[in-house]
Design a protein around this motif. Structure first.
Motif, PDB file in Angstrom:
ATOM      1  N   ASN A 199       0.713  -1.364   0.213  1.00  0.00           N
ATOM      2  CA  ASN A 199       0.014   0.463   0.008  1.00  0.00           C
ATOM      3  C   ASN A 199       1.010   1.410   0.202  1.00  0.00           C
ATOM      4  O   ASN A 199       1.426   1.288   0.912  1.00  0.00           O
ATOM      5  CB  ASN A 199      -0.855   0.142   1.223  1.00  0.00           C
ATOM      6  CG  ASN A 199      -2.041   1.074   1.387  1.00  0.00           C
ATOM      7  OD1 ASN A 199      -1.655   2.747   1.095  1.00  0.00           O
ATOM      8  ND2 ASN A 199      -3.687   0.523   1.107  1.00  0.00           N
ATOM      9  N   ILE A 250       1.374   8.566  -1.193  1.00  0.00           N
ATOM     10  CA  ILE A 250       0.422   8.769  -0.399  1.00  0.00           C
ATOM     11  C   ILE A 250      -1.375   9.157  -1.318  1.00  0.00           C
ATOM     12  O   ILE A 250      -1.529   9.993  -1.913  1.00  0.00           O
ATOM     13  CB  ILE A 250      -0.377   9.796   0.795  1.00  0.00           C
ATOM     14  CG1 ILE A 250       1.412   9.482   2.237  1.00  0.00           C
ATOM     15  CG2 ILE A 250      -1.494   9.425   1.350  1.00  0.00           C
ATOM     16  CD1 ILE A 250       1.955  10.462   2.926  1.00  0.00           C
ATOM     17  N   ALA A 271      -3.436   8.590   7.858  1.00  0.00           N
ATOM     18  CA  ALA A 271      -2.408   7.851   6.777  1.00  0.00           C
ATOM     19  C   ALA A 271      -2.667   6.338   6.761  1.00  0.00           C
ATOM     20  O   ALA A 271      -2.921   6.117   5.820  1.00  0.00           O
ATOM     21  CB  ALA A 271      -2.216   9.046   6.033  1.00  0.00           C
ATOM     22  N   SER A 308      -4.774   3.037   5.968  1.00  0.00           N
ATOM     23  CA  SER A 308      -4.713   2.823   5.077  1.00  0.00           C
ATOM     24  C   SER A 308      -4.557   1.004   4.828  1.00  0.00           C
ATOM     25  O   SER A 308      -4.521   0.553   3.407  1.00  0.00           O
ATOM     26  CB  SER A 308      -3.093   3.477   4.105  1.00  0.00           C
ATOM     27  OG  SER A 308      -2.139   3.062   5.039  1.00  0.00           O
ATOM     28  N   ARG A 329      -7.656   8.310   0.398  1.00  0.00           N
ATOM     29  CA  ARG A 329      -8.809   7.522   0.391  1.00  0.00           C
ATOM     30  C   ARG A 329     -10.227   7.174  -0.270  1.00  0.00           C
ATOM     31  O   ARG A 329     -10.704   8.629   0.371  1.00  0.00           O
ATOM     32  CB  ARG A 329      -9.328   7.800   2.194  1.00  0.00           C
ATOM     33  CG  ARG A 329      -9.027   6.340   2.472  1.00  0.00           C
ATOM     34  CD  ARG A 329      -9.473   6.414   3.578  1.00  0.00           C
ATOM     35  NE  ARG A 329     -10.406   4.875   4.692  1.00  0.00           N
ATOM     36  CZ  ARG A 329     -10.785   5.119   5.469  1.00  0.00           C
ATOM     37  NH1 ARG A 329     -11.265   6.389   6.839  1.00  0.00           N
ATOM     38  NH2 ARG A 329     -11.508   4.434   6.522  1.00  0.00           N
ATOM     39  N   SER A 352      -0.052   4.467   0.297  1.00  0.00           N
ATOM     40  CA  SER A 352      -0.184   5.363   1.597  1.00  0.00           C
ATOM     41  C   SER A 352       0.363   5.101   3.185  1.00  0.00           C
ATOM     42  O   SER A 352       0.875   5.781   3.459  1.00  0.00           O
ATOM     43  CB  SER A 352      -1.624   5.253   1.791  1.00  0.00           C
ATOM     44  OG  SER A 352      -2.057   5.985   0.432  1.00  0.00           O
ATOM     45  N   PHE A 353       0.551   3.640   3.241  1.00  0.00           N
ATOM     46  CA  PHE A 353       1.061   3.074   4.087  1.00  0.00           C
ATOM     47  C   PHE A 353       2.548   3.230   4.133  1.00  0.00           C
ATOM     48  O   PHE A 353       3.313   3.874   5.416  1.00  0.00           O
ATOM     49  CB  PHE A 353       0.804   2.062   4.626  1.00  0.00           C
ATOM     50  CG  PHE A 353       1.301   1.401   5.856  1.00  0.00           C
ATOM     51  CD1 PHE A 353       0.724   1.689   7.185  1.00  0.00           C
ATOM     52  CD2 PHE A 353       2.645   0.618   5.899  1.00  0.00           C
ATOM     53  CE1 PHE A 353       1.079   0.764   7.583  1.00  0.00           C
ATOM     54  CE2 PHE A 353       2.634  -0.436   6.925  1.00  0.00           C
ATOM     55  CZ  PHE A 353       2.165   0.146   7.852  1.00  0.00           C
TER      56      PHE A 353
END
Length: 535
Positions: free
Chosen positions: A263, A510, A381, A385, A513, A265-266
């Motif tokens: 992921n 990122i 975030a 995520s 969402r 964003s993670f």
């Protein structure tokens, strides 16, 4: 009690806990001279009062997060609080530096549980619409503790003695335990999941050896990166890391679900947490040295000045949580890190000898705004995520990146400062005409041995007595201060580069969402609804 009111009491409870956990990383600095007098301890033993806590704290962040998922968040969080209180009591009553170091490690275990699980509890207790605001308050407690440590520590040591910095945790810790028992609701345990003991050992060993290598470098300036003391530890850390990756792919219930790193964003949130820890929080150490050892401020006065950075978290922290809901975590993180980078560049441009407080104010203001705005969306975030079942794991990983970042920053920034200081010192001293060459070499030897962090104390040492009789003594003092200024400018530039890297990575990795209609997908929300049905 209604769930709407309960969640705010939960936020108060966990914020109090994380404030104590993070405070104990920074508060001890100002008490070290008193501790040294009490135990007649050498500098190496003294440093372990700081590093013993940090080392155990960093190594335990992942294991306690996983235990929270398996055993229950409330149980492990309250157990961590209890261990922290016991560690604080025993540290405050320690009869020798050895016992103090051991009890500080005990504190570190409790602090890791409090810090890591608190983020999971907050995320689990608040619906999507309010989660940003809640994380803003949580992040404010973290930022205030990190930068407010010298102020609180200075006040306690001056009025009540060094033992008070540990004993003060007891009443507040007991209060947090009572609040936690009453307000925090237990999460759903995953009864099918088992503890990955092999992953537990490998992850702990990996982080332990990595942080210990950084601590060795920090404690021994003369060690190069290829010195066997450091290289062996770093090599072990890499071996443990590879073994951990292999093991986690084969076990049924891994310590870390490696798929979460797919992921973007993670990953972006973790990079941002690392550079924030390495840059801004690591830099606090050297700003404190500047103000105490070169500008002549006391520990308490230094803490008061640092409030210009930490004070913004009280107002802007909650606001940042609300703003992140409006514009998204991506641009708020990227923009906040960019503001921090600009602050460091401004600070670098403004600083000159003789040092004055007015030179620091613009950079401190920008750093304070950056610190206040960036923490809530980083947490938001990272936690938003991943799947709800991985929230505890995500919390542990995020905190590891932040803490390892701080340790890395303290070491790397210290190296930058020392190299800049020594290079400038050698260059300027060679340019002084009215001092014999043998005296120049003697002075350089003294200044190099005492180091860049000694500041005005250099000229109070016995080795420097002979130099005070020289006509050029005033020029020599100015040279030392100018050399430190050169080193600090290198530090400011390095911090700015780190923050710019984090800003760019956040903007790229990122993602926005996707809105979700599910507002009760986390374990504790399920538990809350079950409890309300039972009533």
């Amino acid at each position: 009690m209604e769930q709407s009111n309960r969640k705010w009491w939960i936020l108060v409870t966990v914020s109090l806990a994380v404030f104590m956990a993070m405070l104990d990383i920074t508060i001890v600095n100002v008490a070290l001279p008193e501790i040294q007098k009490k135990f007649s301890s050498n500098f190496s033993n003294l440093q372990w009062v700081l590093n013993g806590y940090t080392l155990v704290y960093a190594a335990m962040l992942l294991p306690v997060s996983k235990l929270g998922d398996i055993i229950g968040l409330k149980k492990v969080f309250l157990l961590g609080l209890s261990v922290f209180v016991i560690g604080s009591l025993t540290s405050g009553l320690a009869s020798s530096h050895l016992w103090l170091n051991i009890f500080r490690g005990l504190q570190g275990i409790g602090g890791a549980a409090m810090m890591s699980l608190s983020l999971t509890i907050v995320t689990s207790s608040f619906p999507d619409k309010q989660r940003g605001l809640a994380l803003g308050f949580w992040s404010g407690a973290v930022g205030l503790a990190i930068s407010g440590g010298p102020l609180i520590g200075g006040a306690l040591v001056d009025s009540l003695g060094w033992r008070s910095i540990f004993l003060i945790n007891i009443p507040f810790g007991i209060l947090a335990i009572l609040l936690g028992i009453f307000f925090i609701q237990e999460s759903n345990r995953n009864s099918n999941e088992k503890i990955d003991f092999f992953g537990f050992l490998l992850s702990t060993a990996m982080i332990f050896t990595m942080v210990l290598a950084l601590i060795q470098k920090e404690m021994h300036e003369n060690y190069s990166w290829i010195d066997w003391h450091i290289l062996s530890l770093l090599s072990l850390s890499i071996v443990f890391f590879i073994a951990f990756l292999v093991a986690e792919r084969k076990v049924k219930n891994p310590m870390i679900e490696l798929s979460i790193f797919k992921n973007g964003s993670f990953n972006g949130a973790n990079i941002a947490a690392f550079v924030l820890g390495a840059g801004l929080y690591g830099g606090f150490t050297y700003l404190a040295i500047l103000m105490q050892n070169y500008m002549g401020y006391s520990a308490f006065e230094t803490g008061m000045k640092m409030l210009l950075i930490s004070g913004f978290t009280i107002i802007l922290g909650p606001m940042a949580g609300i703003i992140s809901g409006k514009i998204g975590n991506r641009w708020l993180i990227s923009g906040a890190l960019l503001i921090g980078a600009i602050g460091m560049i401004v600070l670098r441009h403004m600083m000159k000898v003789p040092f004055e407080w007015s030179y620091l104010i613009p950079g401190f203001v920008l750093a304070g705004i950056s610190n206040a705005l960036v923490n809530p969306p980083i947490s938001n975030a990272a936690m938003s995520s991943v799947d709800p079942k991985h929230v505890g794991m995500a919390s542990g990983i995020l905190n590891v990146f932040r803490q390892v970042g701080i340790s890395f920053g303290v070491v790397i920034l210290g190296i930058n400062l020392t190299e800049g200081y020594n290079h400038s010192l050698d260059k300027q001293m060679m340019g002084v005409q009215n001092i014999p060459a043998e005296f120049k070499n003697q002075m350089l030897d003294v200044f190099h041995k005492t180091g860049a962090f000694a500041g005005s104390q250099i000229f109070e040492s016995k080795q420097a007595e002979v130099f005070k009789q020289m006509p050029a003594f005033g020029d020599i003092k100015n040279i030392v201060f100018s050399a430190f200024n050169t080193g600090m400018k290198d530090v400011d530039l390095f911090i700015a580069i780190l923050l710019l890297i984090g800003s760019f990575a956040s903007a790229v990795l990122i993602k926005k969402r996707k809105p979700s209609n599910q507002t009760a997908v986390i374990h504790m929300d399920n538990a809350a609804s079950e409890n309300s049905n039972l009533k």
